[in-house]
Scaffold this active site. Structure first.
Site, PDB file in Angstrom:
ATOM      1  N   ASN A  91       0.818  -1.211   0.000  1.00 50.91           N
ATOM      2  CA  ASN A  91       0.000   0.000   0.000  1.00 50.91           C
ATOM      3  C   ASN A  91       0.854   1.265   0.000  1.00 50.91           C
ATOM      4  OD1 ASN A  91      -2.751   1.320   0.563  1.00 50.91           O
ATOM      5  ND2 ASN A  91      -1.511   2.113   2.242  1.00 50.91           N
ATOM      6  N   GLU A  92       0.609   2.155  -0.933  1.00 50.67           N
ATOM      7  CA  GLU A  92       1.077   3.551  -0.946  1.00 50.67           C
ATOM      8  C   GLU A  92       2.577   3.743  -0.704  1.00 50.67           C
ATOM      9  OE1 GLU A  92      -1.271   6.260   1.325  1.00 50.67           O
ATOM     10  OE2 GLU A  92      -3.082   5.864   0.168  1.00 50.67           O
ATOM     11  N   ILE A  93       3.340   3.645  -1.773  1.00 49.30           N
ATOM     12  CA  ILE A  93       4.746   4.041  -1.725  1.00 49.30           C
ATOM     13  C   ILE A  93       4.788   5.569  -1.719  1.00 49.30           C
ATOM     14  CG2 ILE A  93       7.009   3.797  -2.799  1.00 49.30           C
ATOM     15  CD1 ILE A  93       5.598   1.158  -1.911  1.00 49.30           C
TER      16      ILE A  93
END
Length: 342
Positions: free
Chosen positions: A140-142
């Site tokens: 999830n979400e770099i």
């Protein structure tokens, strides 16, 4: 555009097995089969299940069998309701999007990257056989835009590991800058025909995150509405959000931020997805429980119609709690209308 079949309309189960206190009480009570039954009654076709590595791993990397049982239960509950599921690794050892400034080492540390891949190998061994009703989301979400190439390399190696046990399961990969829709173009070409590009969309952030206590510069008493004048949003963004959040407006020419804004924002990602023949999916979108209810309905209506127009699958953030919970008290007056817009 290629469709992500079986994942048209969904909702997240944030705060249950991820971004939580990781206690048995939370695991056993926050979400039960009754919640999955309720979600199915809304006419949705899938849920997105975020998990943190702490659910299934000790700090020294040993697997926790009890933790996997909660994933097993959710899969069974979904199956009994005809729902598909996305298994989303929300946090891995050494990296978390919401602990970005204190997370250390993942993108520079081979040991942590190998641990990440080993965890996905274990998940693939256990759950790859459910590919007809389950998909995997790598991470999830770099946050950091500077690690786009590194992340592509990690993703490629991880997909190769998963494919040993789940050769055709759908694998979702998102880009840098918190899964920004503008980062889709920075992802590698799809490694095979079962890769899905995923993004998150909370724009205009100044509206969807108004009064959010975790956002730098934001104040508890700030309020704004949707739709709104472009110039007003820009000034509010400069005043209450970090400077990088203003970049979303750089290509905007319209005077009013309304439904057309979503089409403009998605346009390049849609072009890239079409050129690469890959499905596009929005894994998170939603409005904080501080926004006024008419504006909330307006926002959901406009983004929903855009998803429908371009056949983009999506999952709303989130079912319960986390300041965005659809079933929470704040949304009660608009609940019946809202669930029709998911």
């Amino acid at each position: 555009m290629k469709k992500f079949t079986g994942y048209t309309k969904g909702i997240n189960l944030g705060g249950w097995l991820s971004q939580c206190d990781h206690s048995r009480e939370t695991y056993n009570t926050f979400i039960t089969k009754n919640d999955i039954d309720r979600i199915a009654s809304w006419g949705l076709d899938h849920i997105r299940l975020p998990i943190d590595y702490e659910l299934v791993e000790t700090e020294d990397g040993q697997y926790v069998e009890e933790g996997f049982s909660y994933i097993d239960n959710c899969l069974d509950w979904c199956q009994s309701n005809g729902l598909n599921m996305i298994l989303d690794l929300h946090k891995t050892a050494g990296y978390s999007f919401d602990e970005f400034e204190t997370s250390t080492g993942f993108f520079e540390n081979d040991t942590l990257q190998n641990r990440f891949m080993n965890l996905w190998e274990e998940l693939a061994k256990r759950y790859g056989k459910y590919e007809d009703r389950l998909s995997f989301e790598l991470l999830n979400e770099i946050v950091d835009p500077e690690v786009a190439d590194i992340w592509n390399g990690i993703a490629k190696r991880t997909v190769k590991v998963i494919r040993q046990y789940a050769p055709t399961i759908k694998i979702l990969i998102g880009g840098v800058r918190n899964n920004s829709v503008d980062s889709i173009k920075l992802l590698d070409m799809p490694y095979d025909e079962n890769i899905v590009y995923t993004f998150h969309f909370y724009e205009p952030l100044i509206f969807t995150h108004q009064a959010a206590y975790w956002v730098n510069k934001m104040t508890a008493d700030f309020r704004t509405v949707y739709p709104n004048e472009f110039a007003k949003y820009r000034l509010e963004t400069e005043a209450f959000l970090p400077s990088e959040n203003g970049e979303i407006y750089s290509n905007i020419t319209q005077d009013i931020i309304d439904k057309k804004f979503f089409e403009t924002a998605f346009l390049e990602a849609i072009r890239v997805a079409n050129e690469r023949d890959v499905a596009l999916y929005c894994g998170e979108y939603g409005v904080i429980d501080q926004a006024d209810l008419p504006s909330t309905i307006n926002w959901y209506s406009d983004i929903n119609s855009t998803f429908e127009k371009f056949e983009i699958g999506r999952a709303a953030w989130t079912y319960k709690g986390k300041d965005f919970g659809i079933i929470d008290k704040h949304y009660e007056p608009i609940f019946d209308r809202l669930i029709k817009l998911l």
